[in-house]
Design an enzyme around this catalytic site. Structure first.
Site, PDB file in Angstrom:
ATOM      1  N   TYR A 183     -96.871 -14.494 -27.211  1.00  0.00           N
ATOM      2  CA  TYR A 183     -97.516 -14.287 -28.185  1.00  0.00           C
ATOM      3  C   TYR A 183     -98.774 -13.664 -27.528  1.00  0.00           C
ATOM      4  CZ  TYR A 183    -101.250 -14.709 -32.110  1.00  0.00           C
ATOM      5  OH  TYR A 183    -102.117 -14.662 -32.921  1.00  0.00           O
ATOM      6  N   ASP A 213     -88.355 -18.492 -14.247  1.00  0.00           N
ATOM      7  CA  ASP A 213     -87.756 -19.867 -15.030  1.00  0.00           C
ATOM      8  C   ASP A 213     -88.792 -21.028 -14.145  1.00  0.00           C
ATOM      9  OD1 ASP A 213     -87.897 -22.621 -15.873  1.00  0.00           O
ATOM     10  OD2 ASP A 213     -86.496 -21.215 -16.912  1.00  0.00           O
ATOM     11  N   ILE A 214     -89.929 -21.140 -14.512  1.00  0.00           N
ATOM     12  CA  ILE A 214     -91.155 -21.926 -13.821  1.00  0.00           C
ATOM     13  C   ILE A 214     -90.331 -23.567 -12.600  1.00  0.00           C
ATOM     14  CG2 ILE A 214     -93.159 -21.260 -14.816  1.00  0.00           C
ATOM     15  CD1 ILE A 214     -93.356 -23.614 -16.492  1.00  0.00           C
ATOM     16  N   ALA A 249     -96.100 -22.529 -22.069  1.00  0.00           N
ATOM     17  CA  ALA A 249     -95.669 -23.806 -22.501  1.00  0.00           C
ATOM     18  C   ALA A 249     -95.010 -23.960 -23.785  1.00  0.00           C
ATOM     19  CB  ALA A 249     -96.808 -24.950 -22.376  1.00  0.00           C
ATOM     20  N   ASN A 268     -90.916 -29.145 -19.423  1.00  0.00           N
ATOM     21  CA  ASN A 268     -91.766 -28.018 -19.479  1.00  0.00           C
ATOM     22  C   ASN A 268     -92.847 -27.587 -19.232  1.00  0.00           C
ATOM     23  OD1 ASN A 268     -90.670 -25.065 -20.076  1.00  0.00           O
ATOM     24  ND2 ASN A 268     -92.729 -25.587 -21.199  1.00  0.00           N
ATOM     25  N   SER A 322    -105.247 -26.531 -24.825  1.00  0.00           N
ATOM     26  CA  SER A 322    -105.600 -26.068 -26.469  1.00  0.00           C
ATOM     27  C   SER A 322    -106.188 -27.390 -27.156  1.00  0.00           C
ATOM     28  CB  SER A 322    -104.559 -26.646 -26.582  1.00  0.00           C
ATOM     29  OG  SER A 322    -104.338 -26.947 -27.988  1.00  0.00           O
ATOM     30  N   TYR A 349     -98.113 -33.425 -27.916  1.00  0.00           N
ATOM     31  CA  TYR A 349     -98.212 -31.775 -26.544  1.00  0.00           C
ATOM     32  C   TYR A 349     -99.439 -31.588 -26.181  1.00  0.00           C
ATOM     33  CZ  TYR A 349    -100.366 -27.099 -27.193  1.00  0.00           C
ATOM     34  OH  TYR A 349    -100.754 -26.006 -27.273  1.00  0.00           O
ATOM     35  N   LYS A 376    -101.123 -31.021 -22.468  1.00  0.00           N
ATOM     36  CA  LYS A 376    -102.319 -30.209 -21.782  1.00  0.00           C
ATOM     37  C   LYS A 376    -103.387 -31.080 -21.261  1.00  0.00           C
ATOM     38  CE  LYS A 376    -100.782 -26.196 -23.627  1.00  0.00           C
ATOM     39  NZ  LYS A 376    -100.298 -25.537 -22.510  1.00  0.00           N
ATOM     40  N   ILE A 417     -98.175 -25.343 -48.614  1.00  0.00           N
ATOM     41  CA  ILE A 417     -99.421 -26.246 -48.238  1.00  0.00           C
ATOM     42  C   ILE A 417     -99.317 -27.176 -47.891  1.00  0.00           C
ATOM     43  CG2 ILE A 417    -101.441 -25.792 -49.012  1.00  0.00           C
ATOM     44  CD1 ILE A 417    -101.324 -23.691 -51.151  1.00  0.00           C
ATOM     45  N   SER A 446     -98.033 -35.079 -41.005  1.00  0.00           N
ATOM     46  CA  SER A 446     -98.286 -36.598 -40.764  1.00  0.00           C
ATOM     47  C   SER A 446     -98.962 -35.640 -39.086  1.00  0.00           C
ATOM     48  CB  SER A 446     -97.317 -36.621 -40.194  1.00  0.00           C
ATOM     49  OG  SER A 446     -96.862 -36.696 -39.218  1.00  0.00           O
TER      50      SER A 446
END
Ligand code: UFG
Length: 322
Positions: A11, A51-52, A75, A92, A117, A141, A145, A207, A283
């Site tokens: 994306y 592929d890495i 990632a 990964n 991020s 995650y 990073k 929501i 959470s």
């Protein structure tokens, strides 16, 4: 320049590739298509299905390519999943990046733009968040990073590889010229979930909480248009090459929108009801996140151009309603 874009079929990667092609660079996309899509590839860019984790393939690609720079966007990015499957994220995000750095080091590629991020900051201690904010990630995650940023700093020092680490806030929207067609599969982020509900792919959306200490009780985020993110990549690559200096910069719009505001704007623009029910908090969600992008403005002369909520939603709806 000749640029290797790892994760260039995804994306964000496809928008970044489009940007580099638009300004006249030569691009090679390297992607394993685990979440990237063939329809996000461009005829002008070479494609390597790789592929890495396949170090020989990375080494071959870098040996044969005479690349001036690497843009690394490959990632996994689902914060919730990273708390359940840390191994997947270690493998990964961390091991994969070490392969890229080692291959770059062997073949003398001296410039890397890395997708970091805002998740590196964790729960905000003050707003807006600038780059000096403490980095205490709340999910695995974000930890991956941050660890990669530390590896980058060492490879800068030891191997003279310069890097731009771009700390994205909430990436959203689609190419303003409508050239990116691939839709994310099984998205968990707010904008694509709203779009899928508007299209009827989902019956109803949730929501996650309306009892936060914010203007209307729903969480506030800083949404940044992918075309703005893409221009940040090109500008930061120029900067690190010209100044022979690594940088860490936030890329955010500096505006905060609540979940309800995003949803209401989407209802207005799409003309669809977009059924939504309020459920419990998810959470790990901070009440409010907004960026200071002063460093990006000062060093790169970067400014968000397309990150108003109308453009974010309109460009998303253009992609989803086709
Ligand atoms: N939300 C809903 N319903 C949904 C999905 C999201 O209410 O179906 C809410 C979330 O609770 C949150 C807001 O919408 O309050 C935005 O959630 P996203 O999942 O779209 O994004 P996050 O803010 O959780 O995280 C995103 C990226 C991270 C990145 C972070 C940086 O997914 O990778 O922005 O700000 F680190």
């Amino acid at each position: 320049m000749n640029i290797l874009i790892i994760g260039g079929a995804g994306y964000i990667g496809s928008h970044v590739t489009r940007e580099f092609l638009d300004i006249g660079h030569q691009c090679t996309v390297f992607d394993n298509l685990s979440s990237g899509l063939r329809e996000n590839l461009f005829a002008e860019a070479e494609f390597i299905h790789g592929d890495i984790h396949d170090l020989p393939s990375l080494l071959d690609t870098m040996k044969n390519g005479s690349f001036d720079a690497i843009v690394h966007l490959a990632a996994f990015k689902a914060a919730g999943e990273s708390m359940l499957k840390p191994e997947k994220y270690s493998h990964n995000n961390i091991s994969g990046t070490i392969n890229i750095l080692n291959a770059a080091s062997i073949h003398g590629i001296k410039n890397i733009v890395f997708s970091s991020s805002a998740a590196v900051y964790g729960e905000p201690q003050y707003l807006p968040i600038d780059e000096n904010h403490p980095t205490l990630p709340e999910n695995y995650y974000g930890f991956t990073k941050l660890e990669i940023e530390r590896f980058l700093a060492w490879y800068d020092k030891l191997k003279n590889i310069r890097y731009a680490s771009l700390r994205y806030f909430n990436a959203a929207g689609y190419d303003v010229k409508g050239r990116i067609k691939g839709l994310e599969q099984n998205p968990a982020n707010l904008l694509p979930v709203i779009m899928e509900t508007a299209c009827g792919t989902r019956k109803e959306m949730q929501i996650f909480g309306n009892d936060y200490d914010t203007k209307d009780g729903t969480c506030v985020r800083d949404y940044i248009h992918v075309n703005d993110l893409a221009s940040g990549h090109a500008l930061s690559l120029n900067y690190i090459i010209k100044n022979d200096k690594s940088i860490i910069v936030n890329l955010g719009s500096e505006n905060g929108f609540s979940v309800t505001e995003v949803l209401e704007t989407a209802r207005k623009i799409t003309g669809r009801a977009i059924p939504a029910k309020i459920t419990g908090r998810r959470s790990g969600d901070p009440a409010k996140l907004t960026a200071s992008s002063a460093i990006a403005q000062k060093l790169l002369n970067w400014k968000a151009k397309y990150s108003d909520m109308e453009t974010l939603i309109k460009t998303s709806w253009d992609a989803y309603s086709k």
